[in-house]
Scaffold this active site. Structure first.
Site, PDB file in Angstrom:
ATOM      1  N   GLU A 263      83.697  31.745  48.980  1.00 24.46           N
ATOM      2  CA  GLU A 263      84.194  32.616  47.916  1.00 24.46           C
ATOM      3  C   GLU A 263      83.188  32.526  46.783  1.00 24.46           C
ATOM      4  O   GLU A 263      82.928  31.439  46.270  1.00 24.46           O
ATOM      5  CB  GLU A 263      85.576  32.161  47.455  1.00 24.46           C
ATOM      6  CG  GLU A 263      86.137  33.031  46.351  1.00 24.46           C
ATOM      7  CD  GLU A 263      87.177  32.316  45.532  1.00 24.46           C
ATOM      8  OE1 GLU A 263      87.116  32.425  44.287  1.00 24.46           O
ATOM      9  OE2 GLU A 263      88.030  31.616  46.114  1.00 24.46           O
ATOM     10  N   CYS A 300      88.178  32.790  39.165  1.00 14.93           N
ATOM     11  CA  CYS A 300      87.490  33.751  40.028  1.00 14.93           C
ATOM     12  C   CYS A 300      88.174  35.106  40.002  1.00 14.93           C
ATOM     13  O   CYS A 300      87.609  36.093  40.476  1.00 14.93           O
ATOM     14  CB  CYS A 300      87.401  33.219  41.448  1.00 14.93           C
ATOM     15  SG  CYS A 300      88.929  32.489  42.050  1.00 14.93           S
TER      16      CYS A 300
END
Length: 522
Positions: A263, A300
């Protein structure tokens, strides 16, 4: 008390070199000094994981689930000791870290339930048809098995929930994979405390100590050695795009390449639809500032880009944002390096012609100051650099001429973790037209909320097309994350004596697909 040692298959091991953690707020060194992991430590941890892998993979599902629950209980029991150390090393507030500890142990318990459920094995049975013409049909049975030892890299922004016992570790252990963790160098003390709890759970369950190891260190070569070790079968990573791409390169260059589930980068575009803006511009402005500044913007899923159509309501929205920003205090960022990168990112946005809307209060040291910019849709499309992630409490409001320009901007964006629509019923027709673009853009589409925050459930997708993640078919949060560390195996015409128990004919408490139909027996 912290030892500063690495945990290699049950052995707390010193190193020839050392490094120190620093207090995020002040930059002062924290005790004790920590051992730099070595290439030999990595090799020993991977060898132990490979040796333990067959035994751990064959463990009855009830025992694997009990081990995950024991991990959760022992991490939770660390209580304030864990919270206080994580506060020092990360600069995150107490309430946030207590909540993160709850999420960490909660997802371990959720995976324990998932393990016991057994549906993740993907069991299928297609019975033989020996009389079929022109050729007989063989007996075929399938299940998913663990891929093997997994390397996990701890993340900086979630020292608990995405670190030593975070989602990657939890899902890998749930799949039946042994784990070697490369701890994040910003919080080695936090990592050691959690590793000790995991080791205690291993001992309580009577498992091989090679099931889990922790290697700390500041050198990139350590992570490279871990990914390149031939006994590692997959990698879980949360961090920068540069870091993720480097690991992907190492994994692809191996004699036997392996998958890296990374990620990496997302700006999480938010669309403020016209009817909703007309009725709630001020409320949206205040909520937006709260979302982008939460945790110093170090999520994020931070709303890095907001798209709105030029209107009086949008003008009110921008004015509200400027006013709300002024009340936002500067917040300590995770590390001096992250704070420095944030400052450079802000300077780059301004250098690309964006106009400053407003700022939060000024801080000092490693504090990050919330800042929002605005730019026209035309200028945004002409300058791709404005679409790059800046990790921290900043965002860009893009004012568009109409919904066609909104659609064009979304269609031209890189893959994202999330995308959001704020809309009223009058916006639904236009939103429906955007849906195919949004589905191709992100792993999660959100309505009338802000993207910061990820619920750990069965239906959650925390992933998305590249570069949000290295593999847009995967998620790093929720029970579906277990699929990353499994592979299917089919058994053709094997005698019952050699078949896995779950694939034998007869009653079953696990969901199986038998001759094409899903059924649960027993």
């Amino acid at each position: 008390m912290l030892t500063g040692k690495n945990l290699i298959a049950g052995e707390w091991r010193n190193g020839a070199a050392q490094f120190t953690a620093v207090e995020a707020a002040s930059g002062a060194a924290l005790e004790p000094a920590f051992a730099q992991g070595s290439a030999q430590d990595v090799a020993d941890a991977c060898a132990a994981a490979a040796a333990a892998q067959p035994l751990y993979a064959a463990l009855p599902l009830s025992q694997r689930a009990a081990f995950l629950r024991s991990m959760a209980a022992k991490i939770d029991a660390l209580g304030d000791t864990l919270t206080q150390r994580a506060m020092l090393e990360s600069g995150l507030p107490e309430a946030r870290l207590n909540g993160e500890r709850g999420r960490t142990v909660g997802q371990l318990r959720l995976f324990a339930e998932e393990v016991e459920n057994g549906g993740w094995q993907g069991l299928r049975i297609d019975h033989a048809q020996p009389d079929r013409a022109p050729l007989p049909k063989p007996d075929l049975r399938m299940r998913k098995i663990p891929v093997g030892p997994v390397a996990v890299f701890g993340a900086s922004n979630f020292p608990l929930a995405f670190s030593v016992a975070g989602g990657d570790t939890a899902s890998a252990l749930a799949a039946g994979c042994c784990v070697v963790v490369k701890g994040h160098p910003a919080h080695p003390g936090t990592s050691e405390l959690v590793a000790g709890a995991i080791l205690a759970a291993i001992h309580e369950a009577g498992l091989p100590e090679g099931v889990f190891s922790l290697v700390n260190g500041t050198e990139n070569a350590l992570g490279e050695a871990l990914v390149k070790d031939p006994r590692i079968a997959a990698v879980g990573f949360t961090g920068s795009r540069a870091g993720g791409l480097a690991l992907m390169g190492h994994a692809a260059a191996r004699p036997v390449p392996i998958p890296v589930y990374a990620e990496m980068s997302s700006v999480n575009p938010v669309v403020l639809m016209p009817a909703r803006m007309e009725e709630a511009a001020e409320a949206l402005g205040n909520a937006y500032v709260g979302s982008l500044s939460l945790g110093a913007g170090q999520f994020c899923t931070n709303p890095g880009i907001v798209l709105a159509i030029e209107s009086a309501a949008t003008t009110r929205f921008i004015a509200t944002v400027a006013e709300a920003l002024a009340a936002i205090p500067a917040q300590t960022m995770l590390t001096p390096g992250i704070q420095s990168a944030y400052a450079k990112g802000i300077a780059a946005i301004a250098g690309h012609g964006a106009t400053l809307v407003g700022t939060g209060a000024e801080g000092s040291g490693t504090c990050g100051r919330a800042q929002v910019f605005t730019v026209s849709g035309t200028d945004f499309r002409a300058n791709p650099a404005l679409g790059h992630e800046v990790f921290g409490p900043s965002s860009i409001i893009v004012t568009c001429a109409d919904m066609d320009e909104v659609a064009a901007i979304l269609a031209g964006m890189e893959g994202q973790l999330t995308t959001t629509l704020h809309m009223a019923p009058g916006d639904y027709p236009a939103a429906r037209d955007l849906m195919p673009i949004l589905e191709g853009l992100a792993g999660r589409i959100i309505a009338n909320a802000w993207p910061t925050g990820v619920e750990v459930t069965h239906a959650m997708v925390h992933g998305g097309p590249f570069p949000a993640t290295s593999d847009g078919r995967s998620t790093s949060v929720g029970t579906l994350a277990i699929d990353r560390f499994l592979r299917p195996v089919s058994y053709q015409d094997l005698p019952a004596a050699l078949l896995p128990k779950a694939l034998l004919d007869g009653p079953s408490t696990v969901l199986r697909r038998v001759d094409g139909r899903f059924e649960t027996q027993g």
